[in-house]
Scaffold this motif. Structure first.
Motif, PDB file in Angstrom:
ATOM      1  N   SER A  13       0.815  -1.213   0.000  1.00 23.19           N
ATOM      2  CA  SER A  13       0.000   0.000   0.000  1.00 23.19           C
ATOM      3  C   SER A  13       0.853   1.270   0.000  1.00 23.19           C
ATOM      4  N   LYS A  14       2.148   1.139   0.241  1.00 21.90           N
ATOM      5  CA  LYS A  14       3.022   2.321   0.201  1.00 21.90           C
ATOM      6  C   LYS A  14       3.359   2.728  -1.240  1.00 21.90           C
ATOM      7  N   TYR A  15       3.040   1.868  -2.195  1.00 14.08           N
ATOM      8  CA  TYR A  15       3.292   2.164  -3.610  1.00 14.08           C
ATOM      9  C   TYR A  15       2.035   2.747  -4.248  1.00 14.08           C
ATOM     10  N   PRO A  16       2.178   3.433  -5.386  1.00 11.73           N
ATOM     11  CA  PRO A  16       0.979   3.849  -6.119  1.00 11.73           C
ATOM     12  C   PRO A  16       0.100   2.624  -6.398  1.00 11.73           C
ATOM     13  N   GLU A  17      -1.211   2.805  -6.383  1.00  3.58           N
ATOM     14  CA  GLU A  17      -2.147   1.686  -6.518  1.00  3.58           C
ATOM     15  C   GLU A  17      -1.881   0.846  -7.766  1.00  3.58           C
ATOM     16  N   ALA A  18      -1.567   1.470  -8.899  1.00  4.26           N
ATOM     17  CA  ALA A  18      -1.321   0.709 -10.129  1.00  4.26           C
ATOM     18  C   ALA A  18      -0.084  -0.185  -9.988  1.00  4.26           C
ATOM     19  N   ILE A  19       0.939   0.295  -9.304  1.00  5.36           N
ATOM     20  CA  ILE A  19       2.155  -0.506  -9.094  1.00  5.36           C
ATOM     21  C   ILE A  19       1.845  -1.656  -8.146  1.00  5.36           C
ATOM     22  N   ALA A  20       1.144  -1.382  -7.064  1.00  5.72           N
ATOM     23  CA  ALA A  20       0.762  -2.437  -6.108  1.00  5.72           C
ATOM     24  C   ALA A  20      -0.101  -3.493  -6.796  1.00  5.72           C
ATOM     25  N   ARG A  21      -1.030  -3.051  -7.627  1.00 11.95           N
ATOM     26  CA  ARG A  21      -1.887  -3.993  -8.359  1.00 11.95           C
ATOM     27  C   ARG A  21      -1.060  -4.894  -9.268  1.00 11.95           C
ATOM     28  N   ALA A  22      -0.101  -4.316  -9.954  1.00 12.72           N
ATOM     29  CA  ALA A  22       0.756  -5.093 -10.857  1.00 12.72           C
ATOM     30  C   ALA A  22       1.578  -6.126 -10.078  1.00 12.72           C
ATOM     31  N   ILE A  23       2.143  -5.733  -8.948  1.00 18.24           N
ATOM     32  CA  ILE A  23       2.930  -6.671  -8.135  1.00 18.24           C
ATOM     33  C   ILE A  23       2.045  -7.791  -7.608  1.00 18.24           C
ATOM     34  N   ARG A  24       0.861  -7.445  -7.107  1.00 16.47           N
ATOM     35  CA  ARG A  24      -0.067  -8.471  -6.608  1.00 16.47           C
ATOM     36  C   ARG A  24      -0.458  -9.437  -7.726  1.00 16.47           C
ATOM     37  N   GLU A  67       9.118   4.879 -22.667  1.00 19.38           N
ATOM     38  CA  GLU A  67       8.621   6.242 -22.509  1.00 19.38           C
ATOM     39  C   GLU A  67       7.212   6.300 -21.938  1.00 19.38           C
ATOM     40  N   LYS A  68       6.362   5.355 -22.331  1.00 17.96           N
ATOM     41  CA  LYS A  68       4.941   5.424 -21.980  1.00 17.96           C
ATOM     42  C   LYS A  68       4.529   4.455 -20.874  1.00 17.96           C
ATOM     43  N   TYR A  69       5.379   3.488 -20.583  1.00 13.20           N
ATOM     44  CA  TYR A  69       5.024   2.453 -19.616  1.00 13.20           C
ATOM     45  C   TYR A  69       6.091   2.300 -18.543  1.00 13.20           C
ATOM     46  N   VAL A  70       5.645   1.894 -17.379  1.00 13.84           N
ATOM     47  CA  VAL A  70       6.507   1.444 -16.299  1.00 13.84           C
ATOM     48  C   VAL A  70       6.591  -0.072 -16.439  1.00 13.84           C
ATOM     49  N   ASP A  71       7.787  -0.627 -16.265  1.00 11.26           N
ATOM     50  CA  ASP A  71       7.968  -2.078 -16.224  1.00 11.26           C
ATOM     51  C   ASP A  71       7.918  -2.540 -14.776  1.00 11.26           C
ATOM     52  N   VAL A  72       6.990  -3.439 -14.474  1.00 11.59           N
ATOM     53  CA  VAL A  72       6.996  -4.127 -13.184  1.00 11.59           C
ATOM     54  C   VAL A  72       7.406  -5.562 -13.505  1.00 11.59           C
ATOM     55  N   GLN A  73       8.661  -5.876 -13.228  1.00 15.01           N
ATOM     56  CA  GLN A  73       9.193  -7.195 -13.547  1.00 15.01           C
ATOM     57  C   GLN A  73       9.143  -8.073 -12.306  1.00 15.01           C
ATOM     58  N   TYR A  74       8.710  -9.330 -12.495  1.00 18.52           N
ATOM     59  CA  TYR A  74       8.586 -10.289 -11.397  1.00 18.52           C
ATOM     60  C   TYR A  74       9.192 -11.610 -11.855  1.00 18.52           C
ATOM     61  N   TRP A  75      10.132 -12.120 -11.073  1.00 20.89           N
ATOM     62  CA  TRP A  75      10.848 -13.347 -11.426  1.00 20.89           C
ATOM     63  C   TRP A  75      10.115 -14.550 -10.862  1.00 20.89           C
ATOM     64  N   LEU A  76       9.729 -15.458 -11.760  1.00 21.26           N
ATOM     65  CA  LEU A  76       9.015 -16.672 -11.388  1.00 21.26           C
ATOM     66  C   LEU A  76       9.977 -17.789 -11.013  1.00 21.26           C
ATOM     67  N   THR A  77      11.011 -17.986 -11.827  1.00 21.96           N
ATOM     68  CA  THR A  77      12.001 -19.044 -11.591  1.00 21.96           C
ATOM     69  C   THR A  77      13.377 -18.532 -11.997  1.00 21.96           C
ATOM     70  N   GLY A  78      14.412 -19.157 -11.470  1.00 24.52           N
ATOM     71  CA  GLY A  78      15.776 -18.854 -11.880  1.00 24.52           C
ATOM     72  C   GLY A  78      16.278 -17.526 -11.368  1.00 24.52           C
ATOM     73  N   GLU A  79      17.289 -17.021 -12.049  1.00 24.06           N
ATOM     74  CA  GLU A  79      17.930 -15.768 -11.653  1.00 24.06           C
ATOM     75  C   GLU A  79      18.625 -15.139 -12.845  1.00 24.06           C
ATOM     76  N   GLU A  80      18.923 -13.870 -12.710  1.00 22.57           N
ATOM     77  CA  GLU A  80      19.667 -13.121 -13.712  1.00 22.57           C
ATOM     78  C   GLU A  80      20.292 -11.919 -13.025  1.00 22.57           C
ATOM     79  N   LEU A  81      21.172 -11.255 -13.723  1.00 20.00           N
ATOM     80  CA  LEU A  81      21.622  -9.933 -13.315  1.00 20.00           C
ATOM     81  C   LEU A  81      20.893  -8.933 -14.196  1.00 20.00           C
ATOM     82  N   CYS A  82      20.595  -7.788 -13.632  1.00 19.40           N
ATOM     83  CA  CYS A  82      19.903  -6.750 -14.392  1.00 19.40           C
ATOM     84  C   CYS A  82      20.580  -5.421 -14.095  1.00 19.40           C
ATOM     85  N   GLY A  83      21.125  -4.811 -15.128  1.00 23.23           N
ATOM     86  CA  GLY A  83      21.771  -3.513 -14.972  1.00 23.23           C
ATOM     87  C   GLY A  83      20.737  -2.420 -14.788  1.00 23.23           C
TER      88      GLY A  83
END
Length: 155
Positions: A13-24, A67-83
């Motif tokens: 709930s500390k995040y904007p509602e759209a971001i929280a919705r995407a994470i959920r 430019e027009k979108y925020v990326d909400v990335q969620y890792w399901l399996t495995g791992e990576e590095l992200c710059g």
């Protein structure tokens, strides 16, 4: 940029509602029987993309911006590095896909790396250059993640 894990017990709930919705959505949806692709959540204002990938060497990847979108990335399996780096440090644009709001660059200054694993999420705003898909310990690894695209008009 935001980087955390659902296992950290963050109060969304500390995040904007759209971001929280995407994470959920990303952390509670069962993607195991779904094929890679795009799935609507709220039309073009919010949708999810499912990916099964293999990480690459740093030299094989490019920093990207949106430019027009925020990326909400969620890792399901495995791992990576992200710059990650501020967008004002990107070099020359080398590829543009306006229809996908995806722009690649030849370089970026002041890049640091996060190491997401299953259950982690990262939120990249248009001011955040990011370079996903980099190998951990220079060893290509299979991983899967979802990217919830959140239109800036929802924020």
């Amino acid at each position: 940029m935001i980087f955390s894990s659902i296992h950290a017990g963050d109060d969304l709930s500390k995040y904007p509602e759209a971001i929280a919705r995407a994470i959920r959505y990303a952390s509670t949806t069962d993607f195991s029987q779904m094929e890679d692709g795009r799935y609507p959540i709220d039309g073009d204002r919010m949708f999810v993309q499912l990916f099964h990938l293999t990480s690459k060497q740093l030299e094989e990847t490019k920093p990207e911006l949106h430019e027009k979108y925020v990326d909400v990335q969620y890792w399901l399996t495995g791992e990576e590095l992200c710059g990650v780096a501020p967008a004002d440090g990107v070099g020359a644009q080398v590829e543009a896909h306006e229809d996908r709001d995806l722009y690649f660059y030849d370089s970026v200054k002041n890049e640091g790396f996060i190491h997401p694993t299953a259950g982690c999420y990262a939120v990249f705003f248009p001011s955040d250059a990011h370079r996903p898909g980099v190998c951990v310990d220079r060893k290509p690894l299979a991983y899967s993640k979802v990217v919830v695209k959140v239109s800036m008009e929802l924020l």
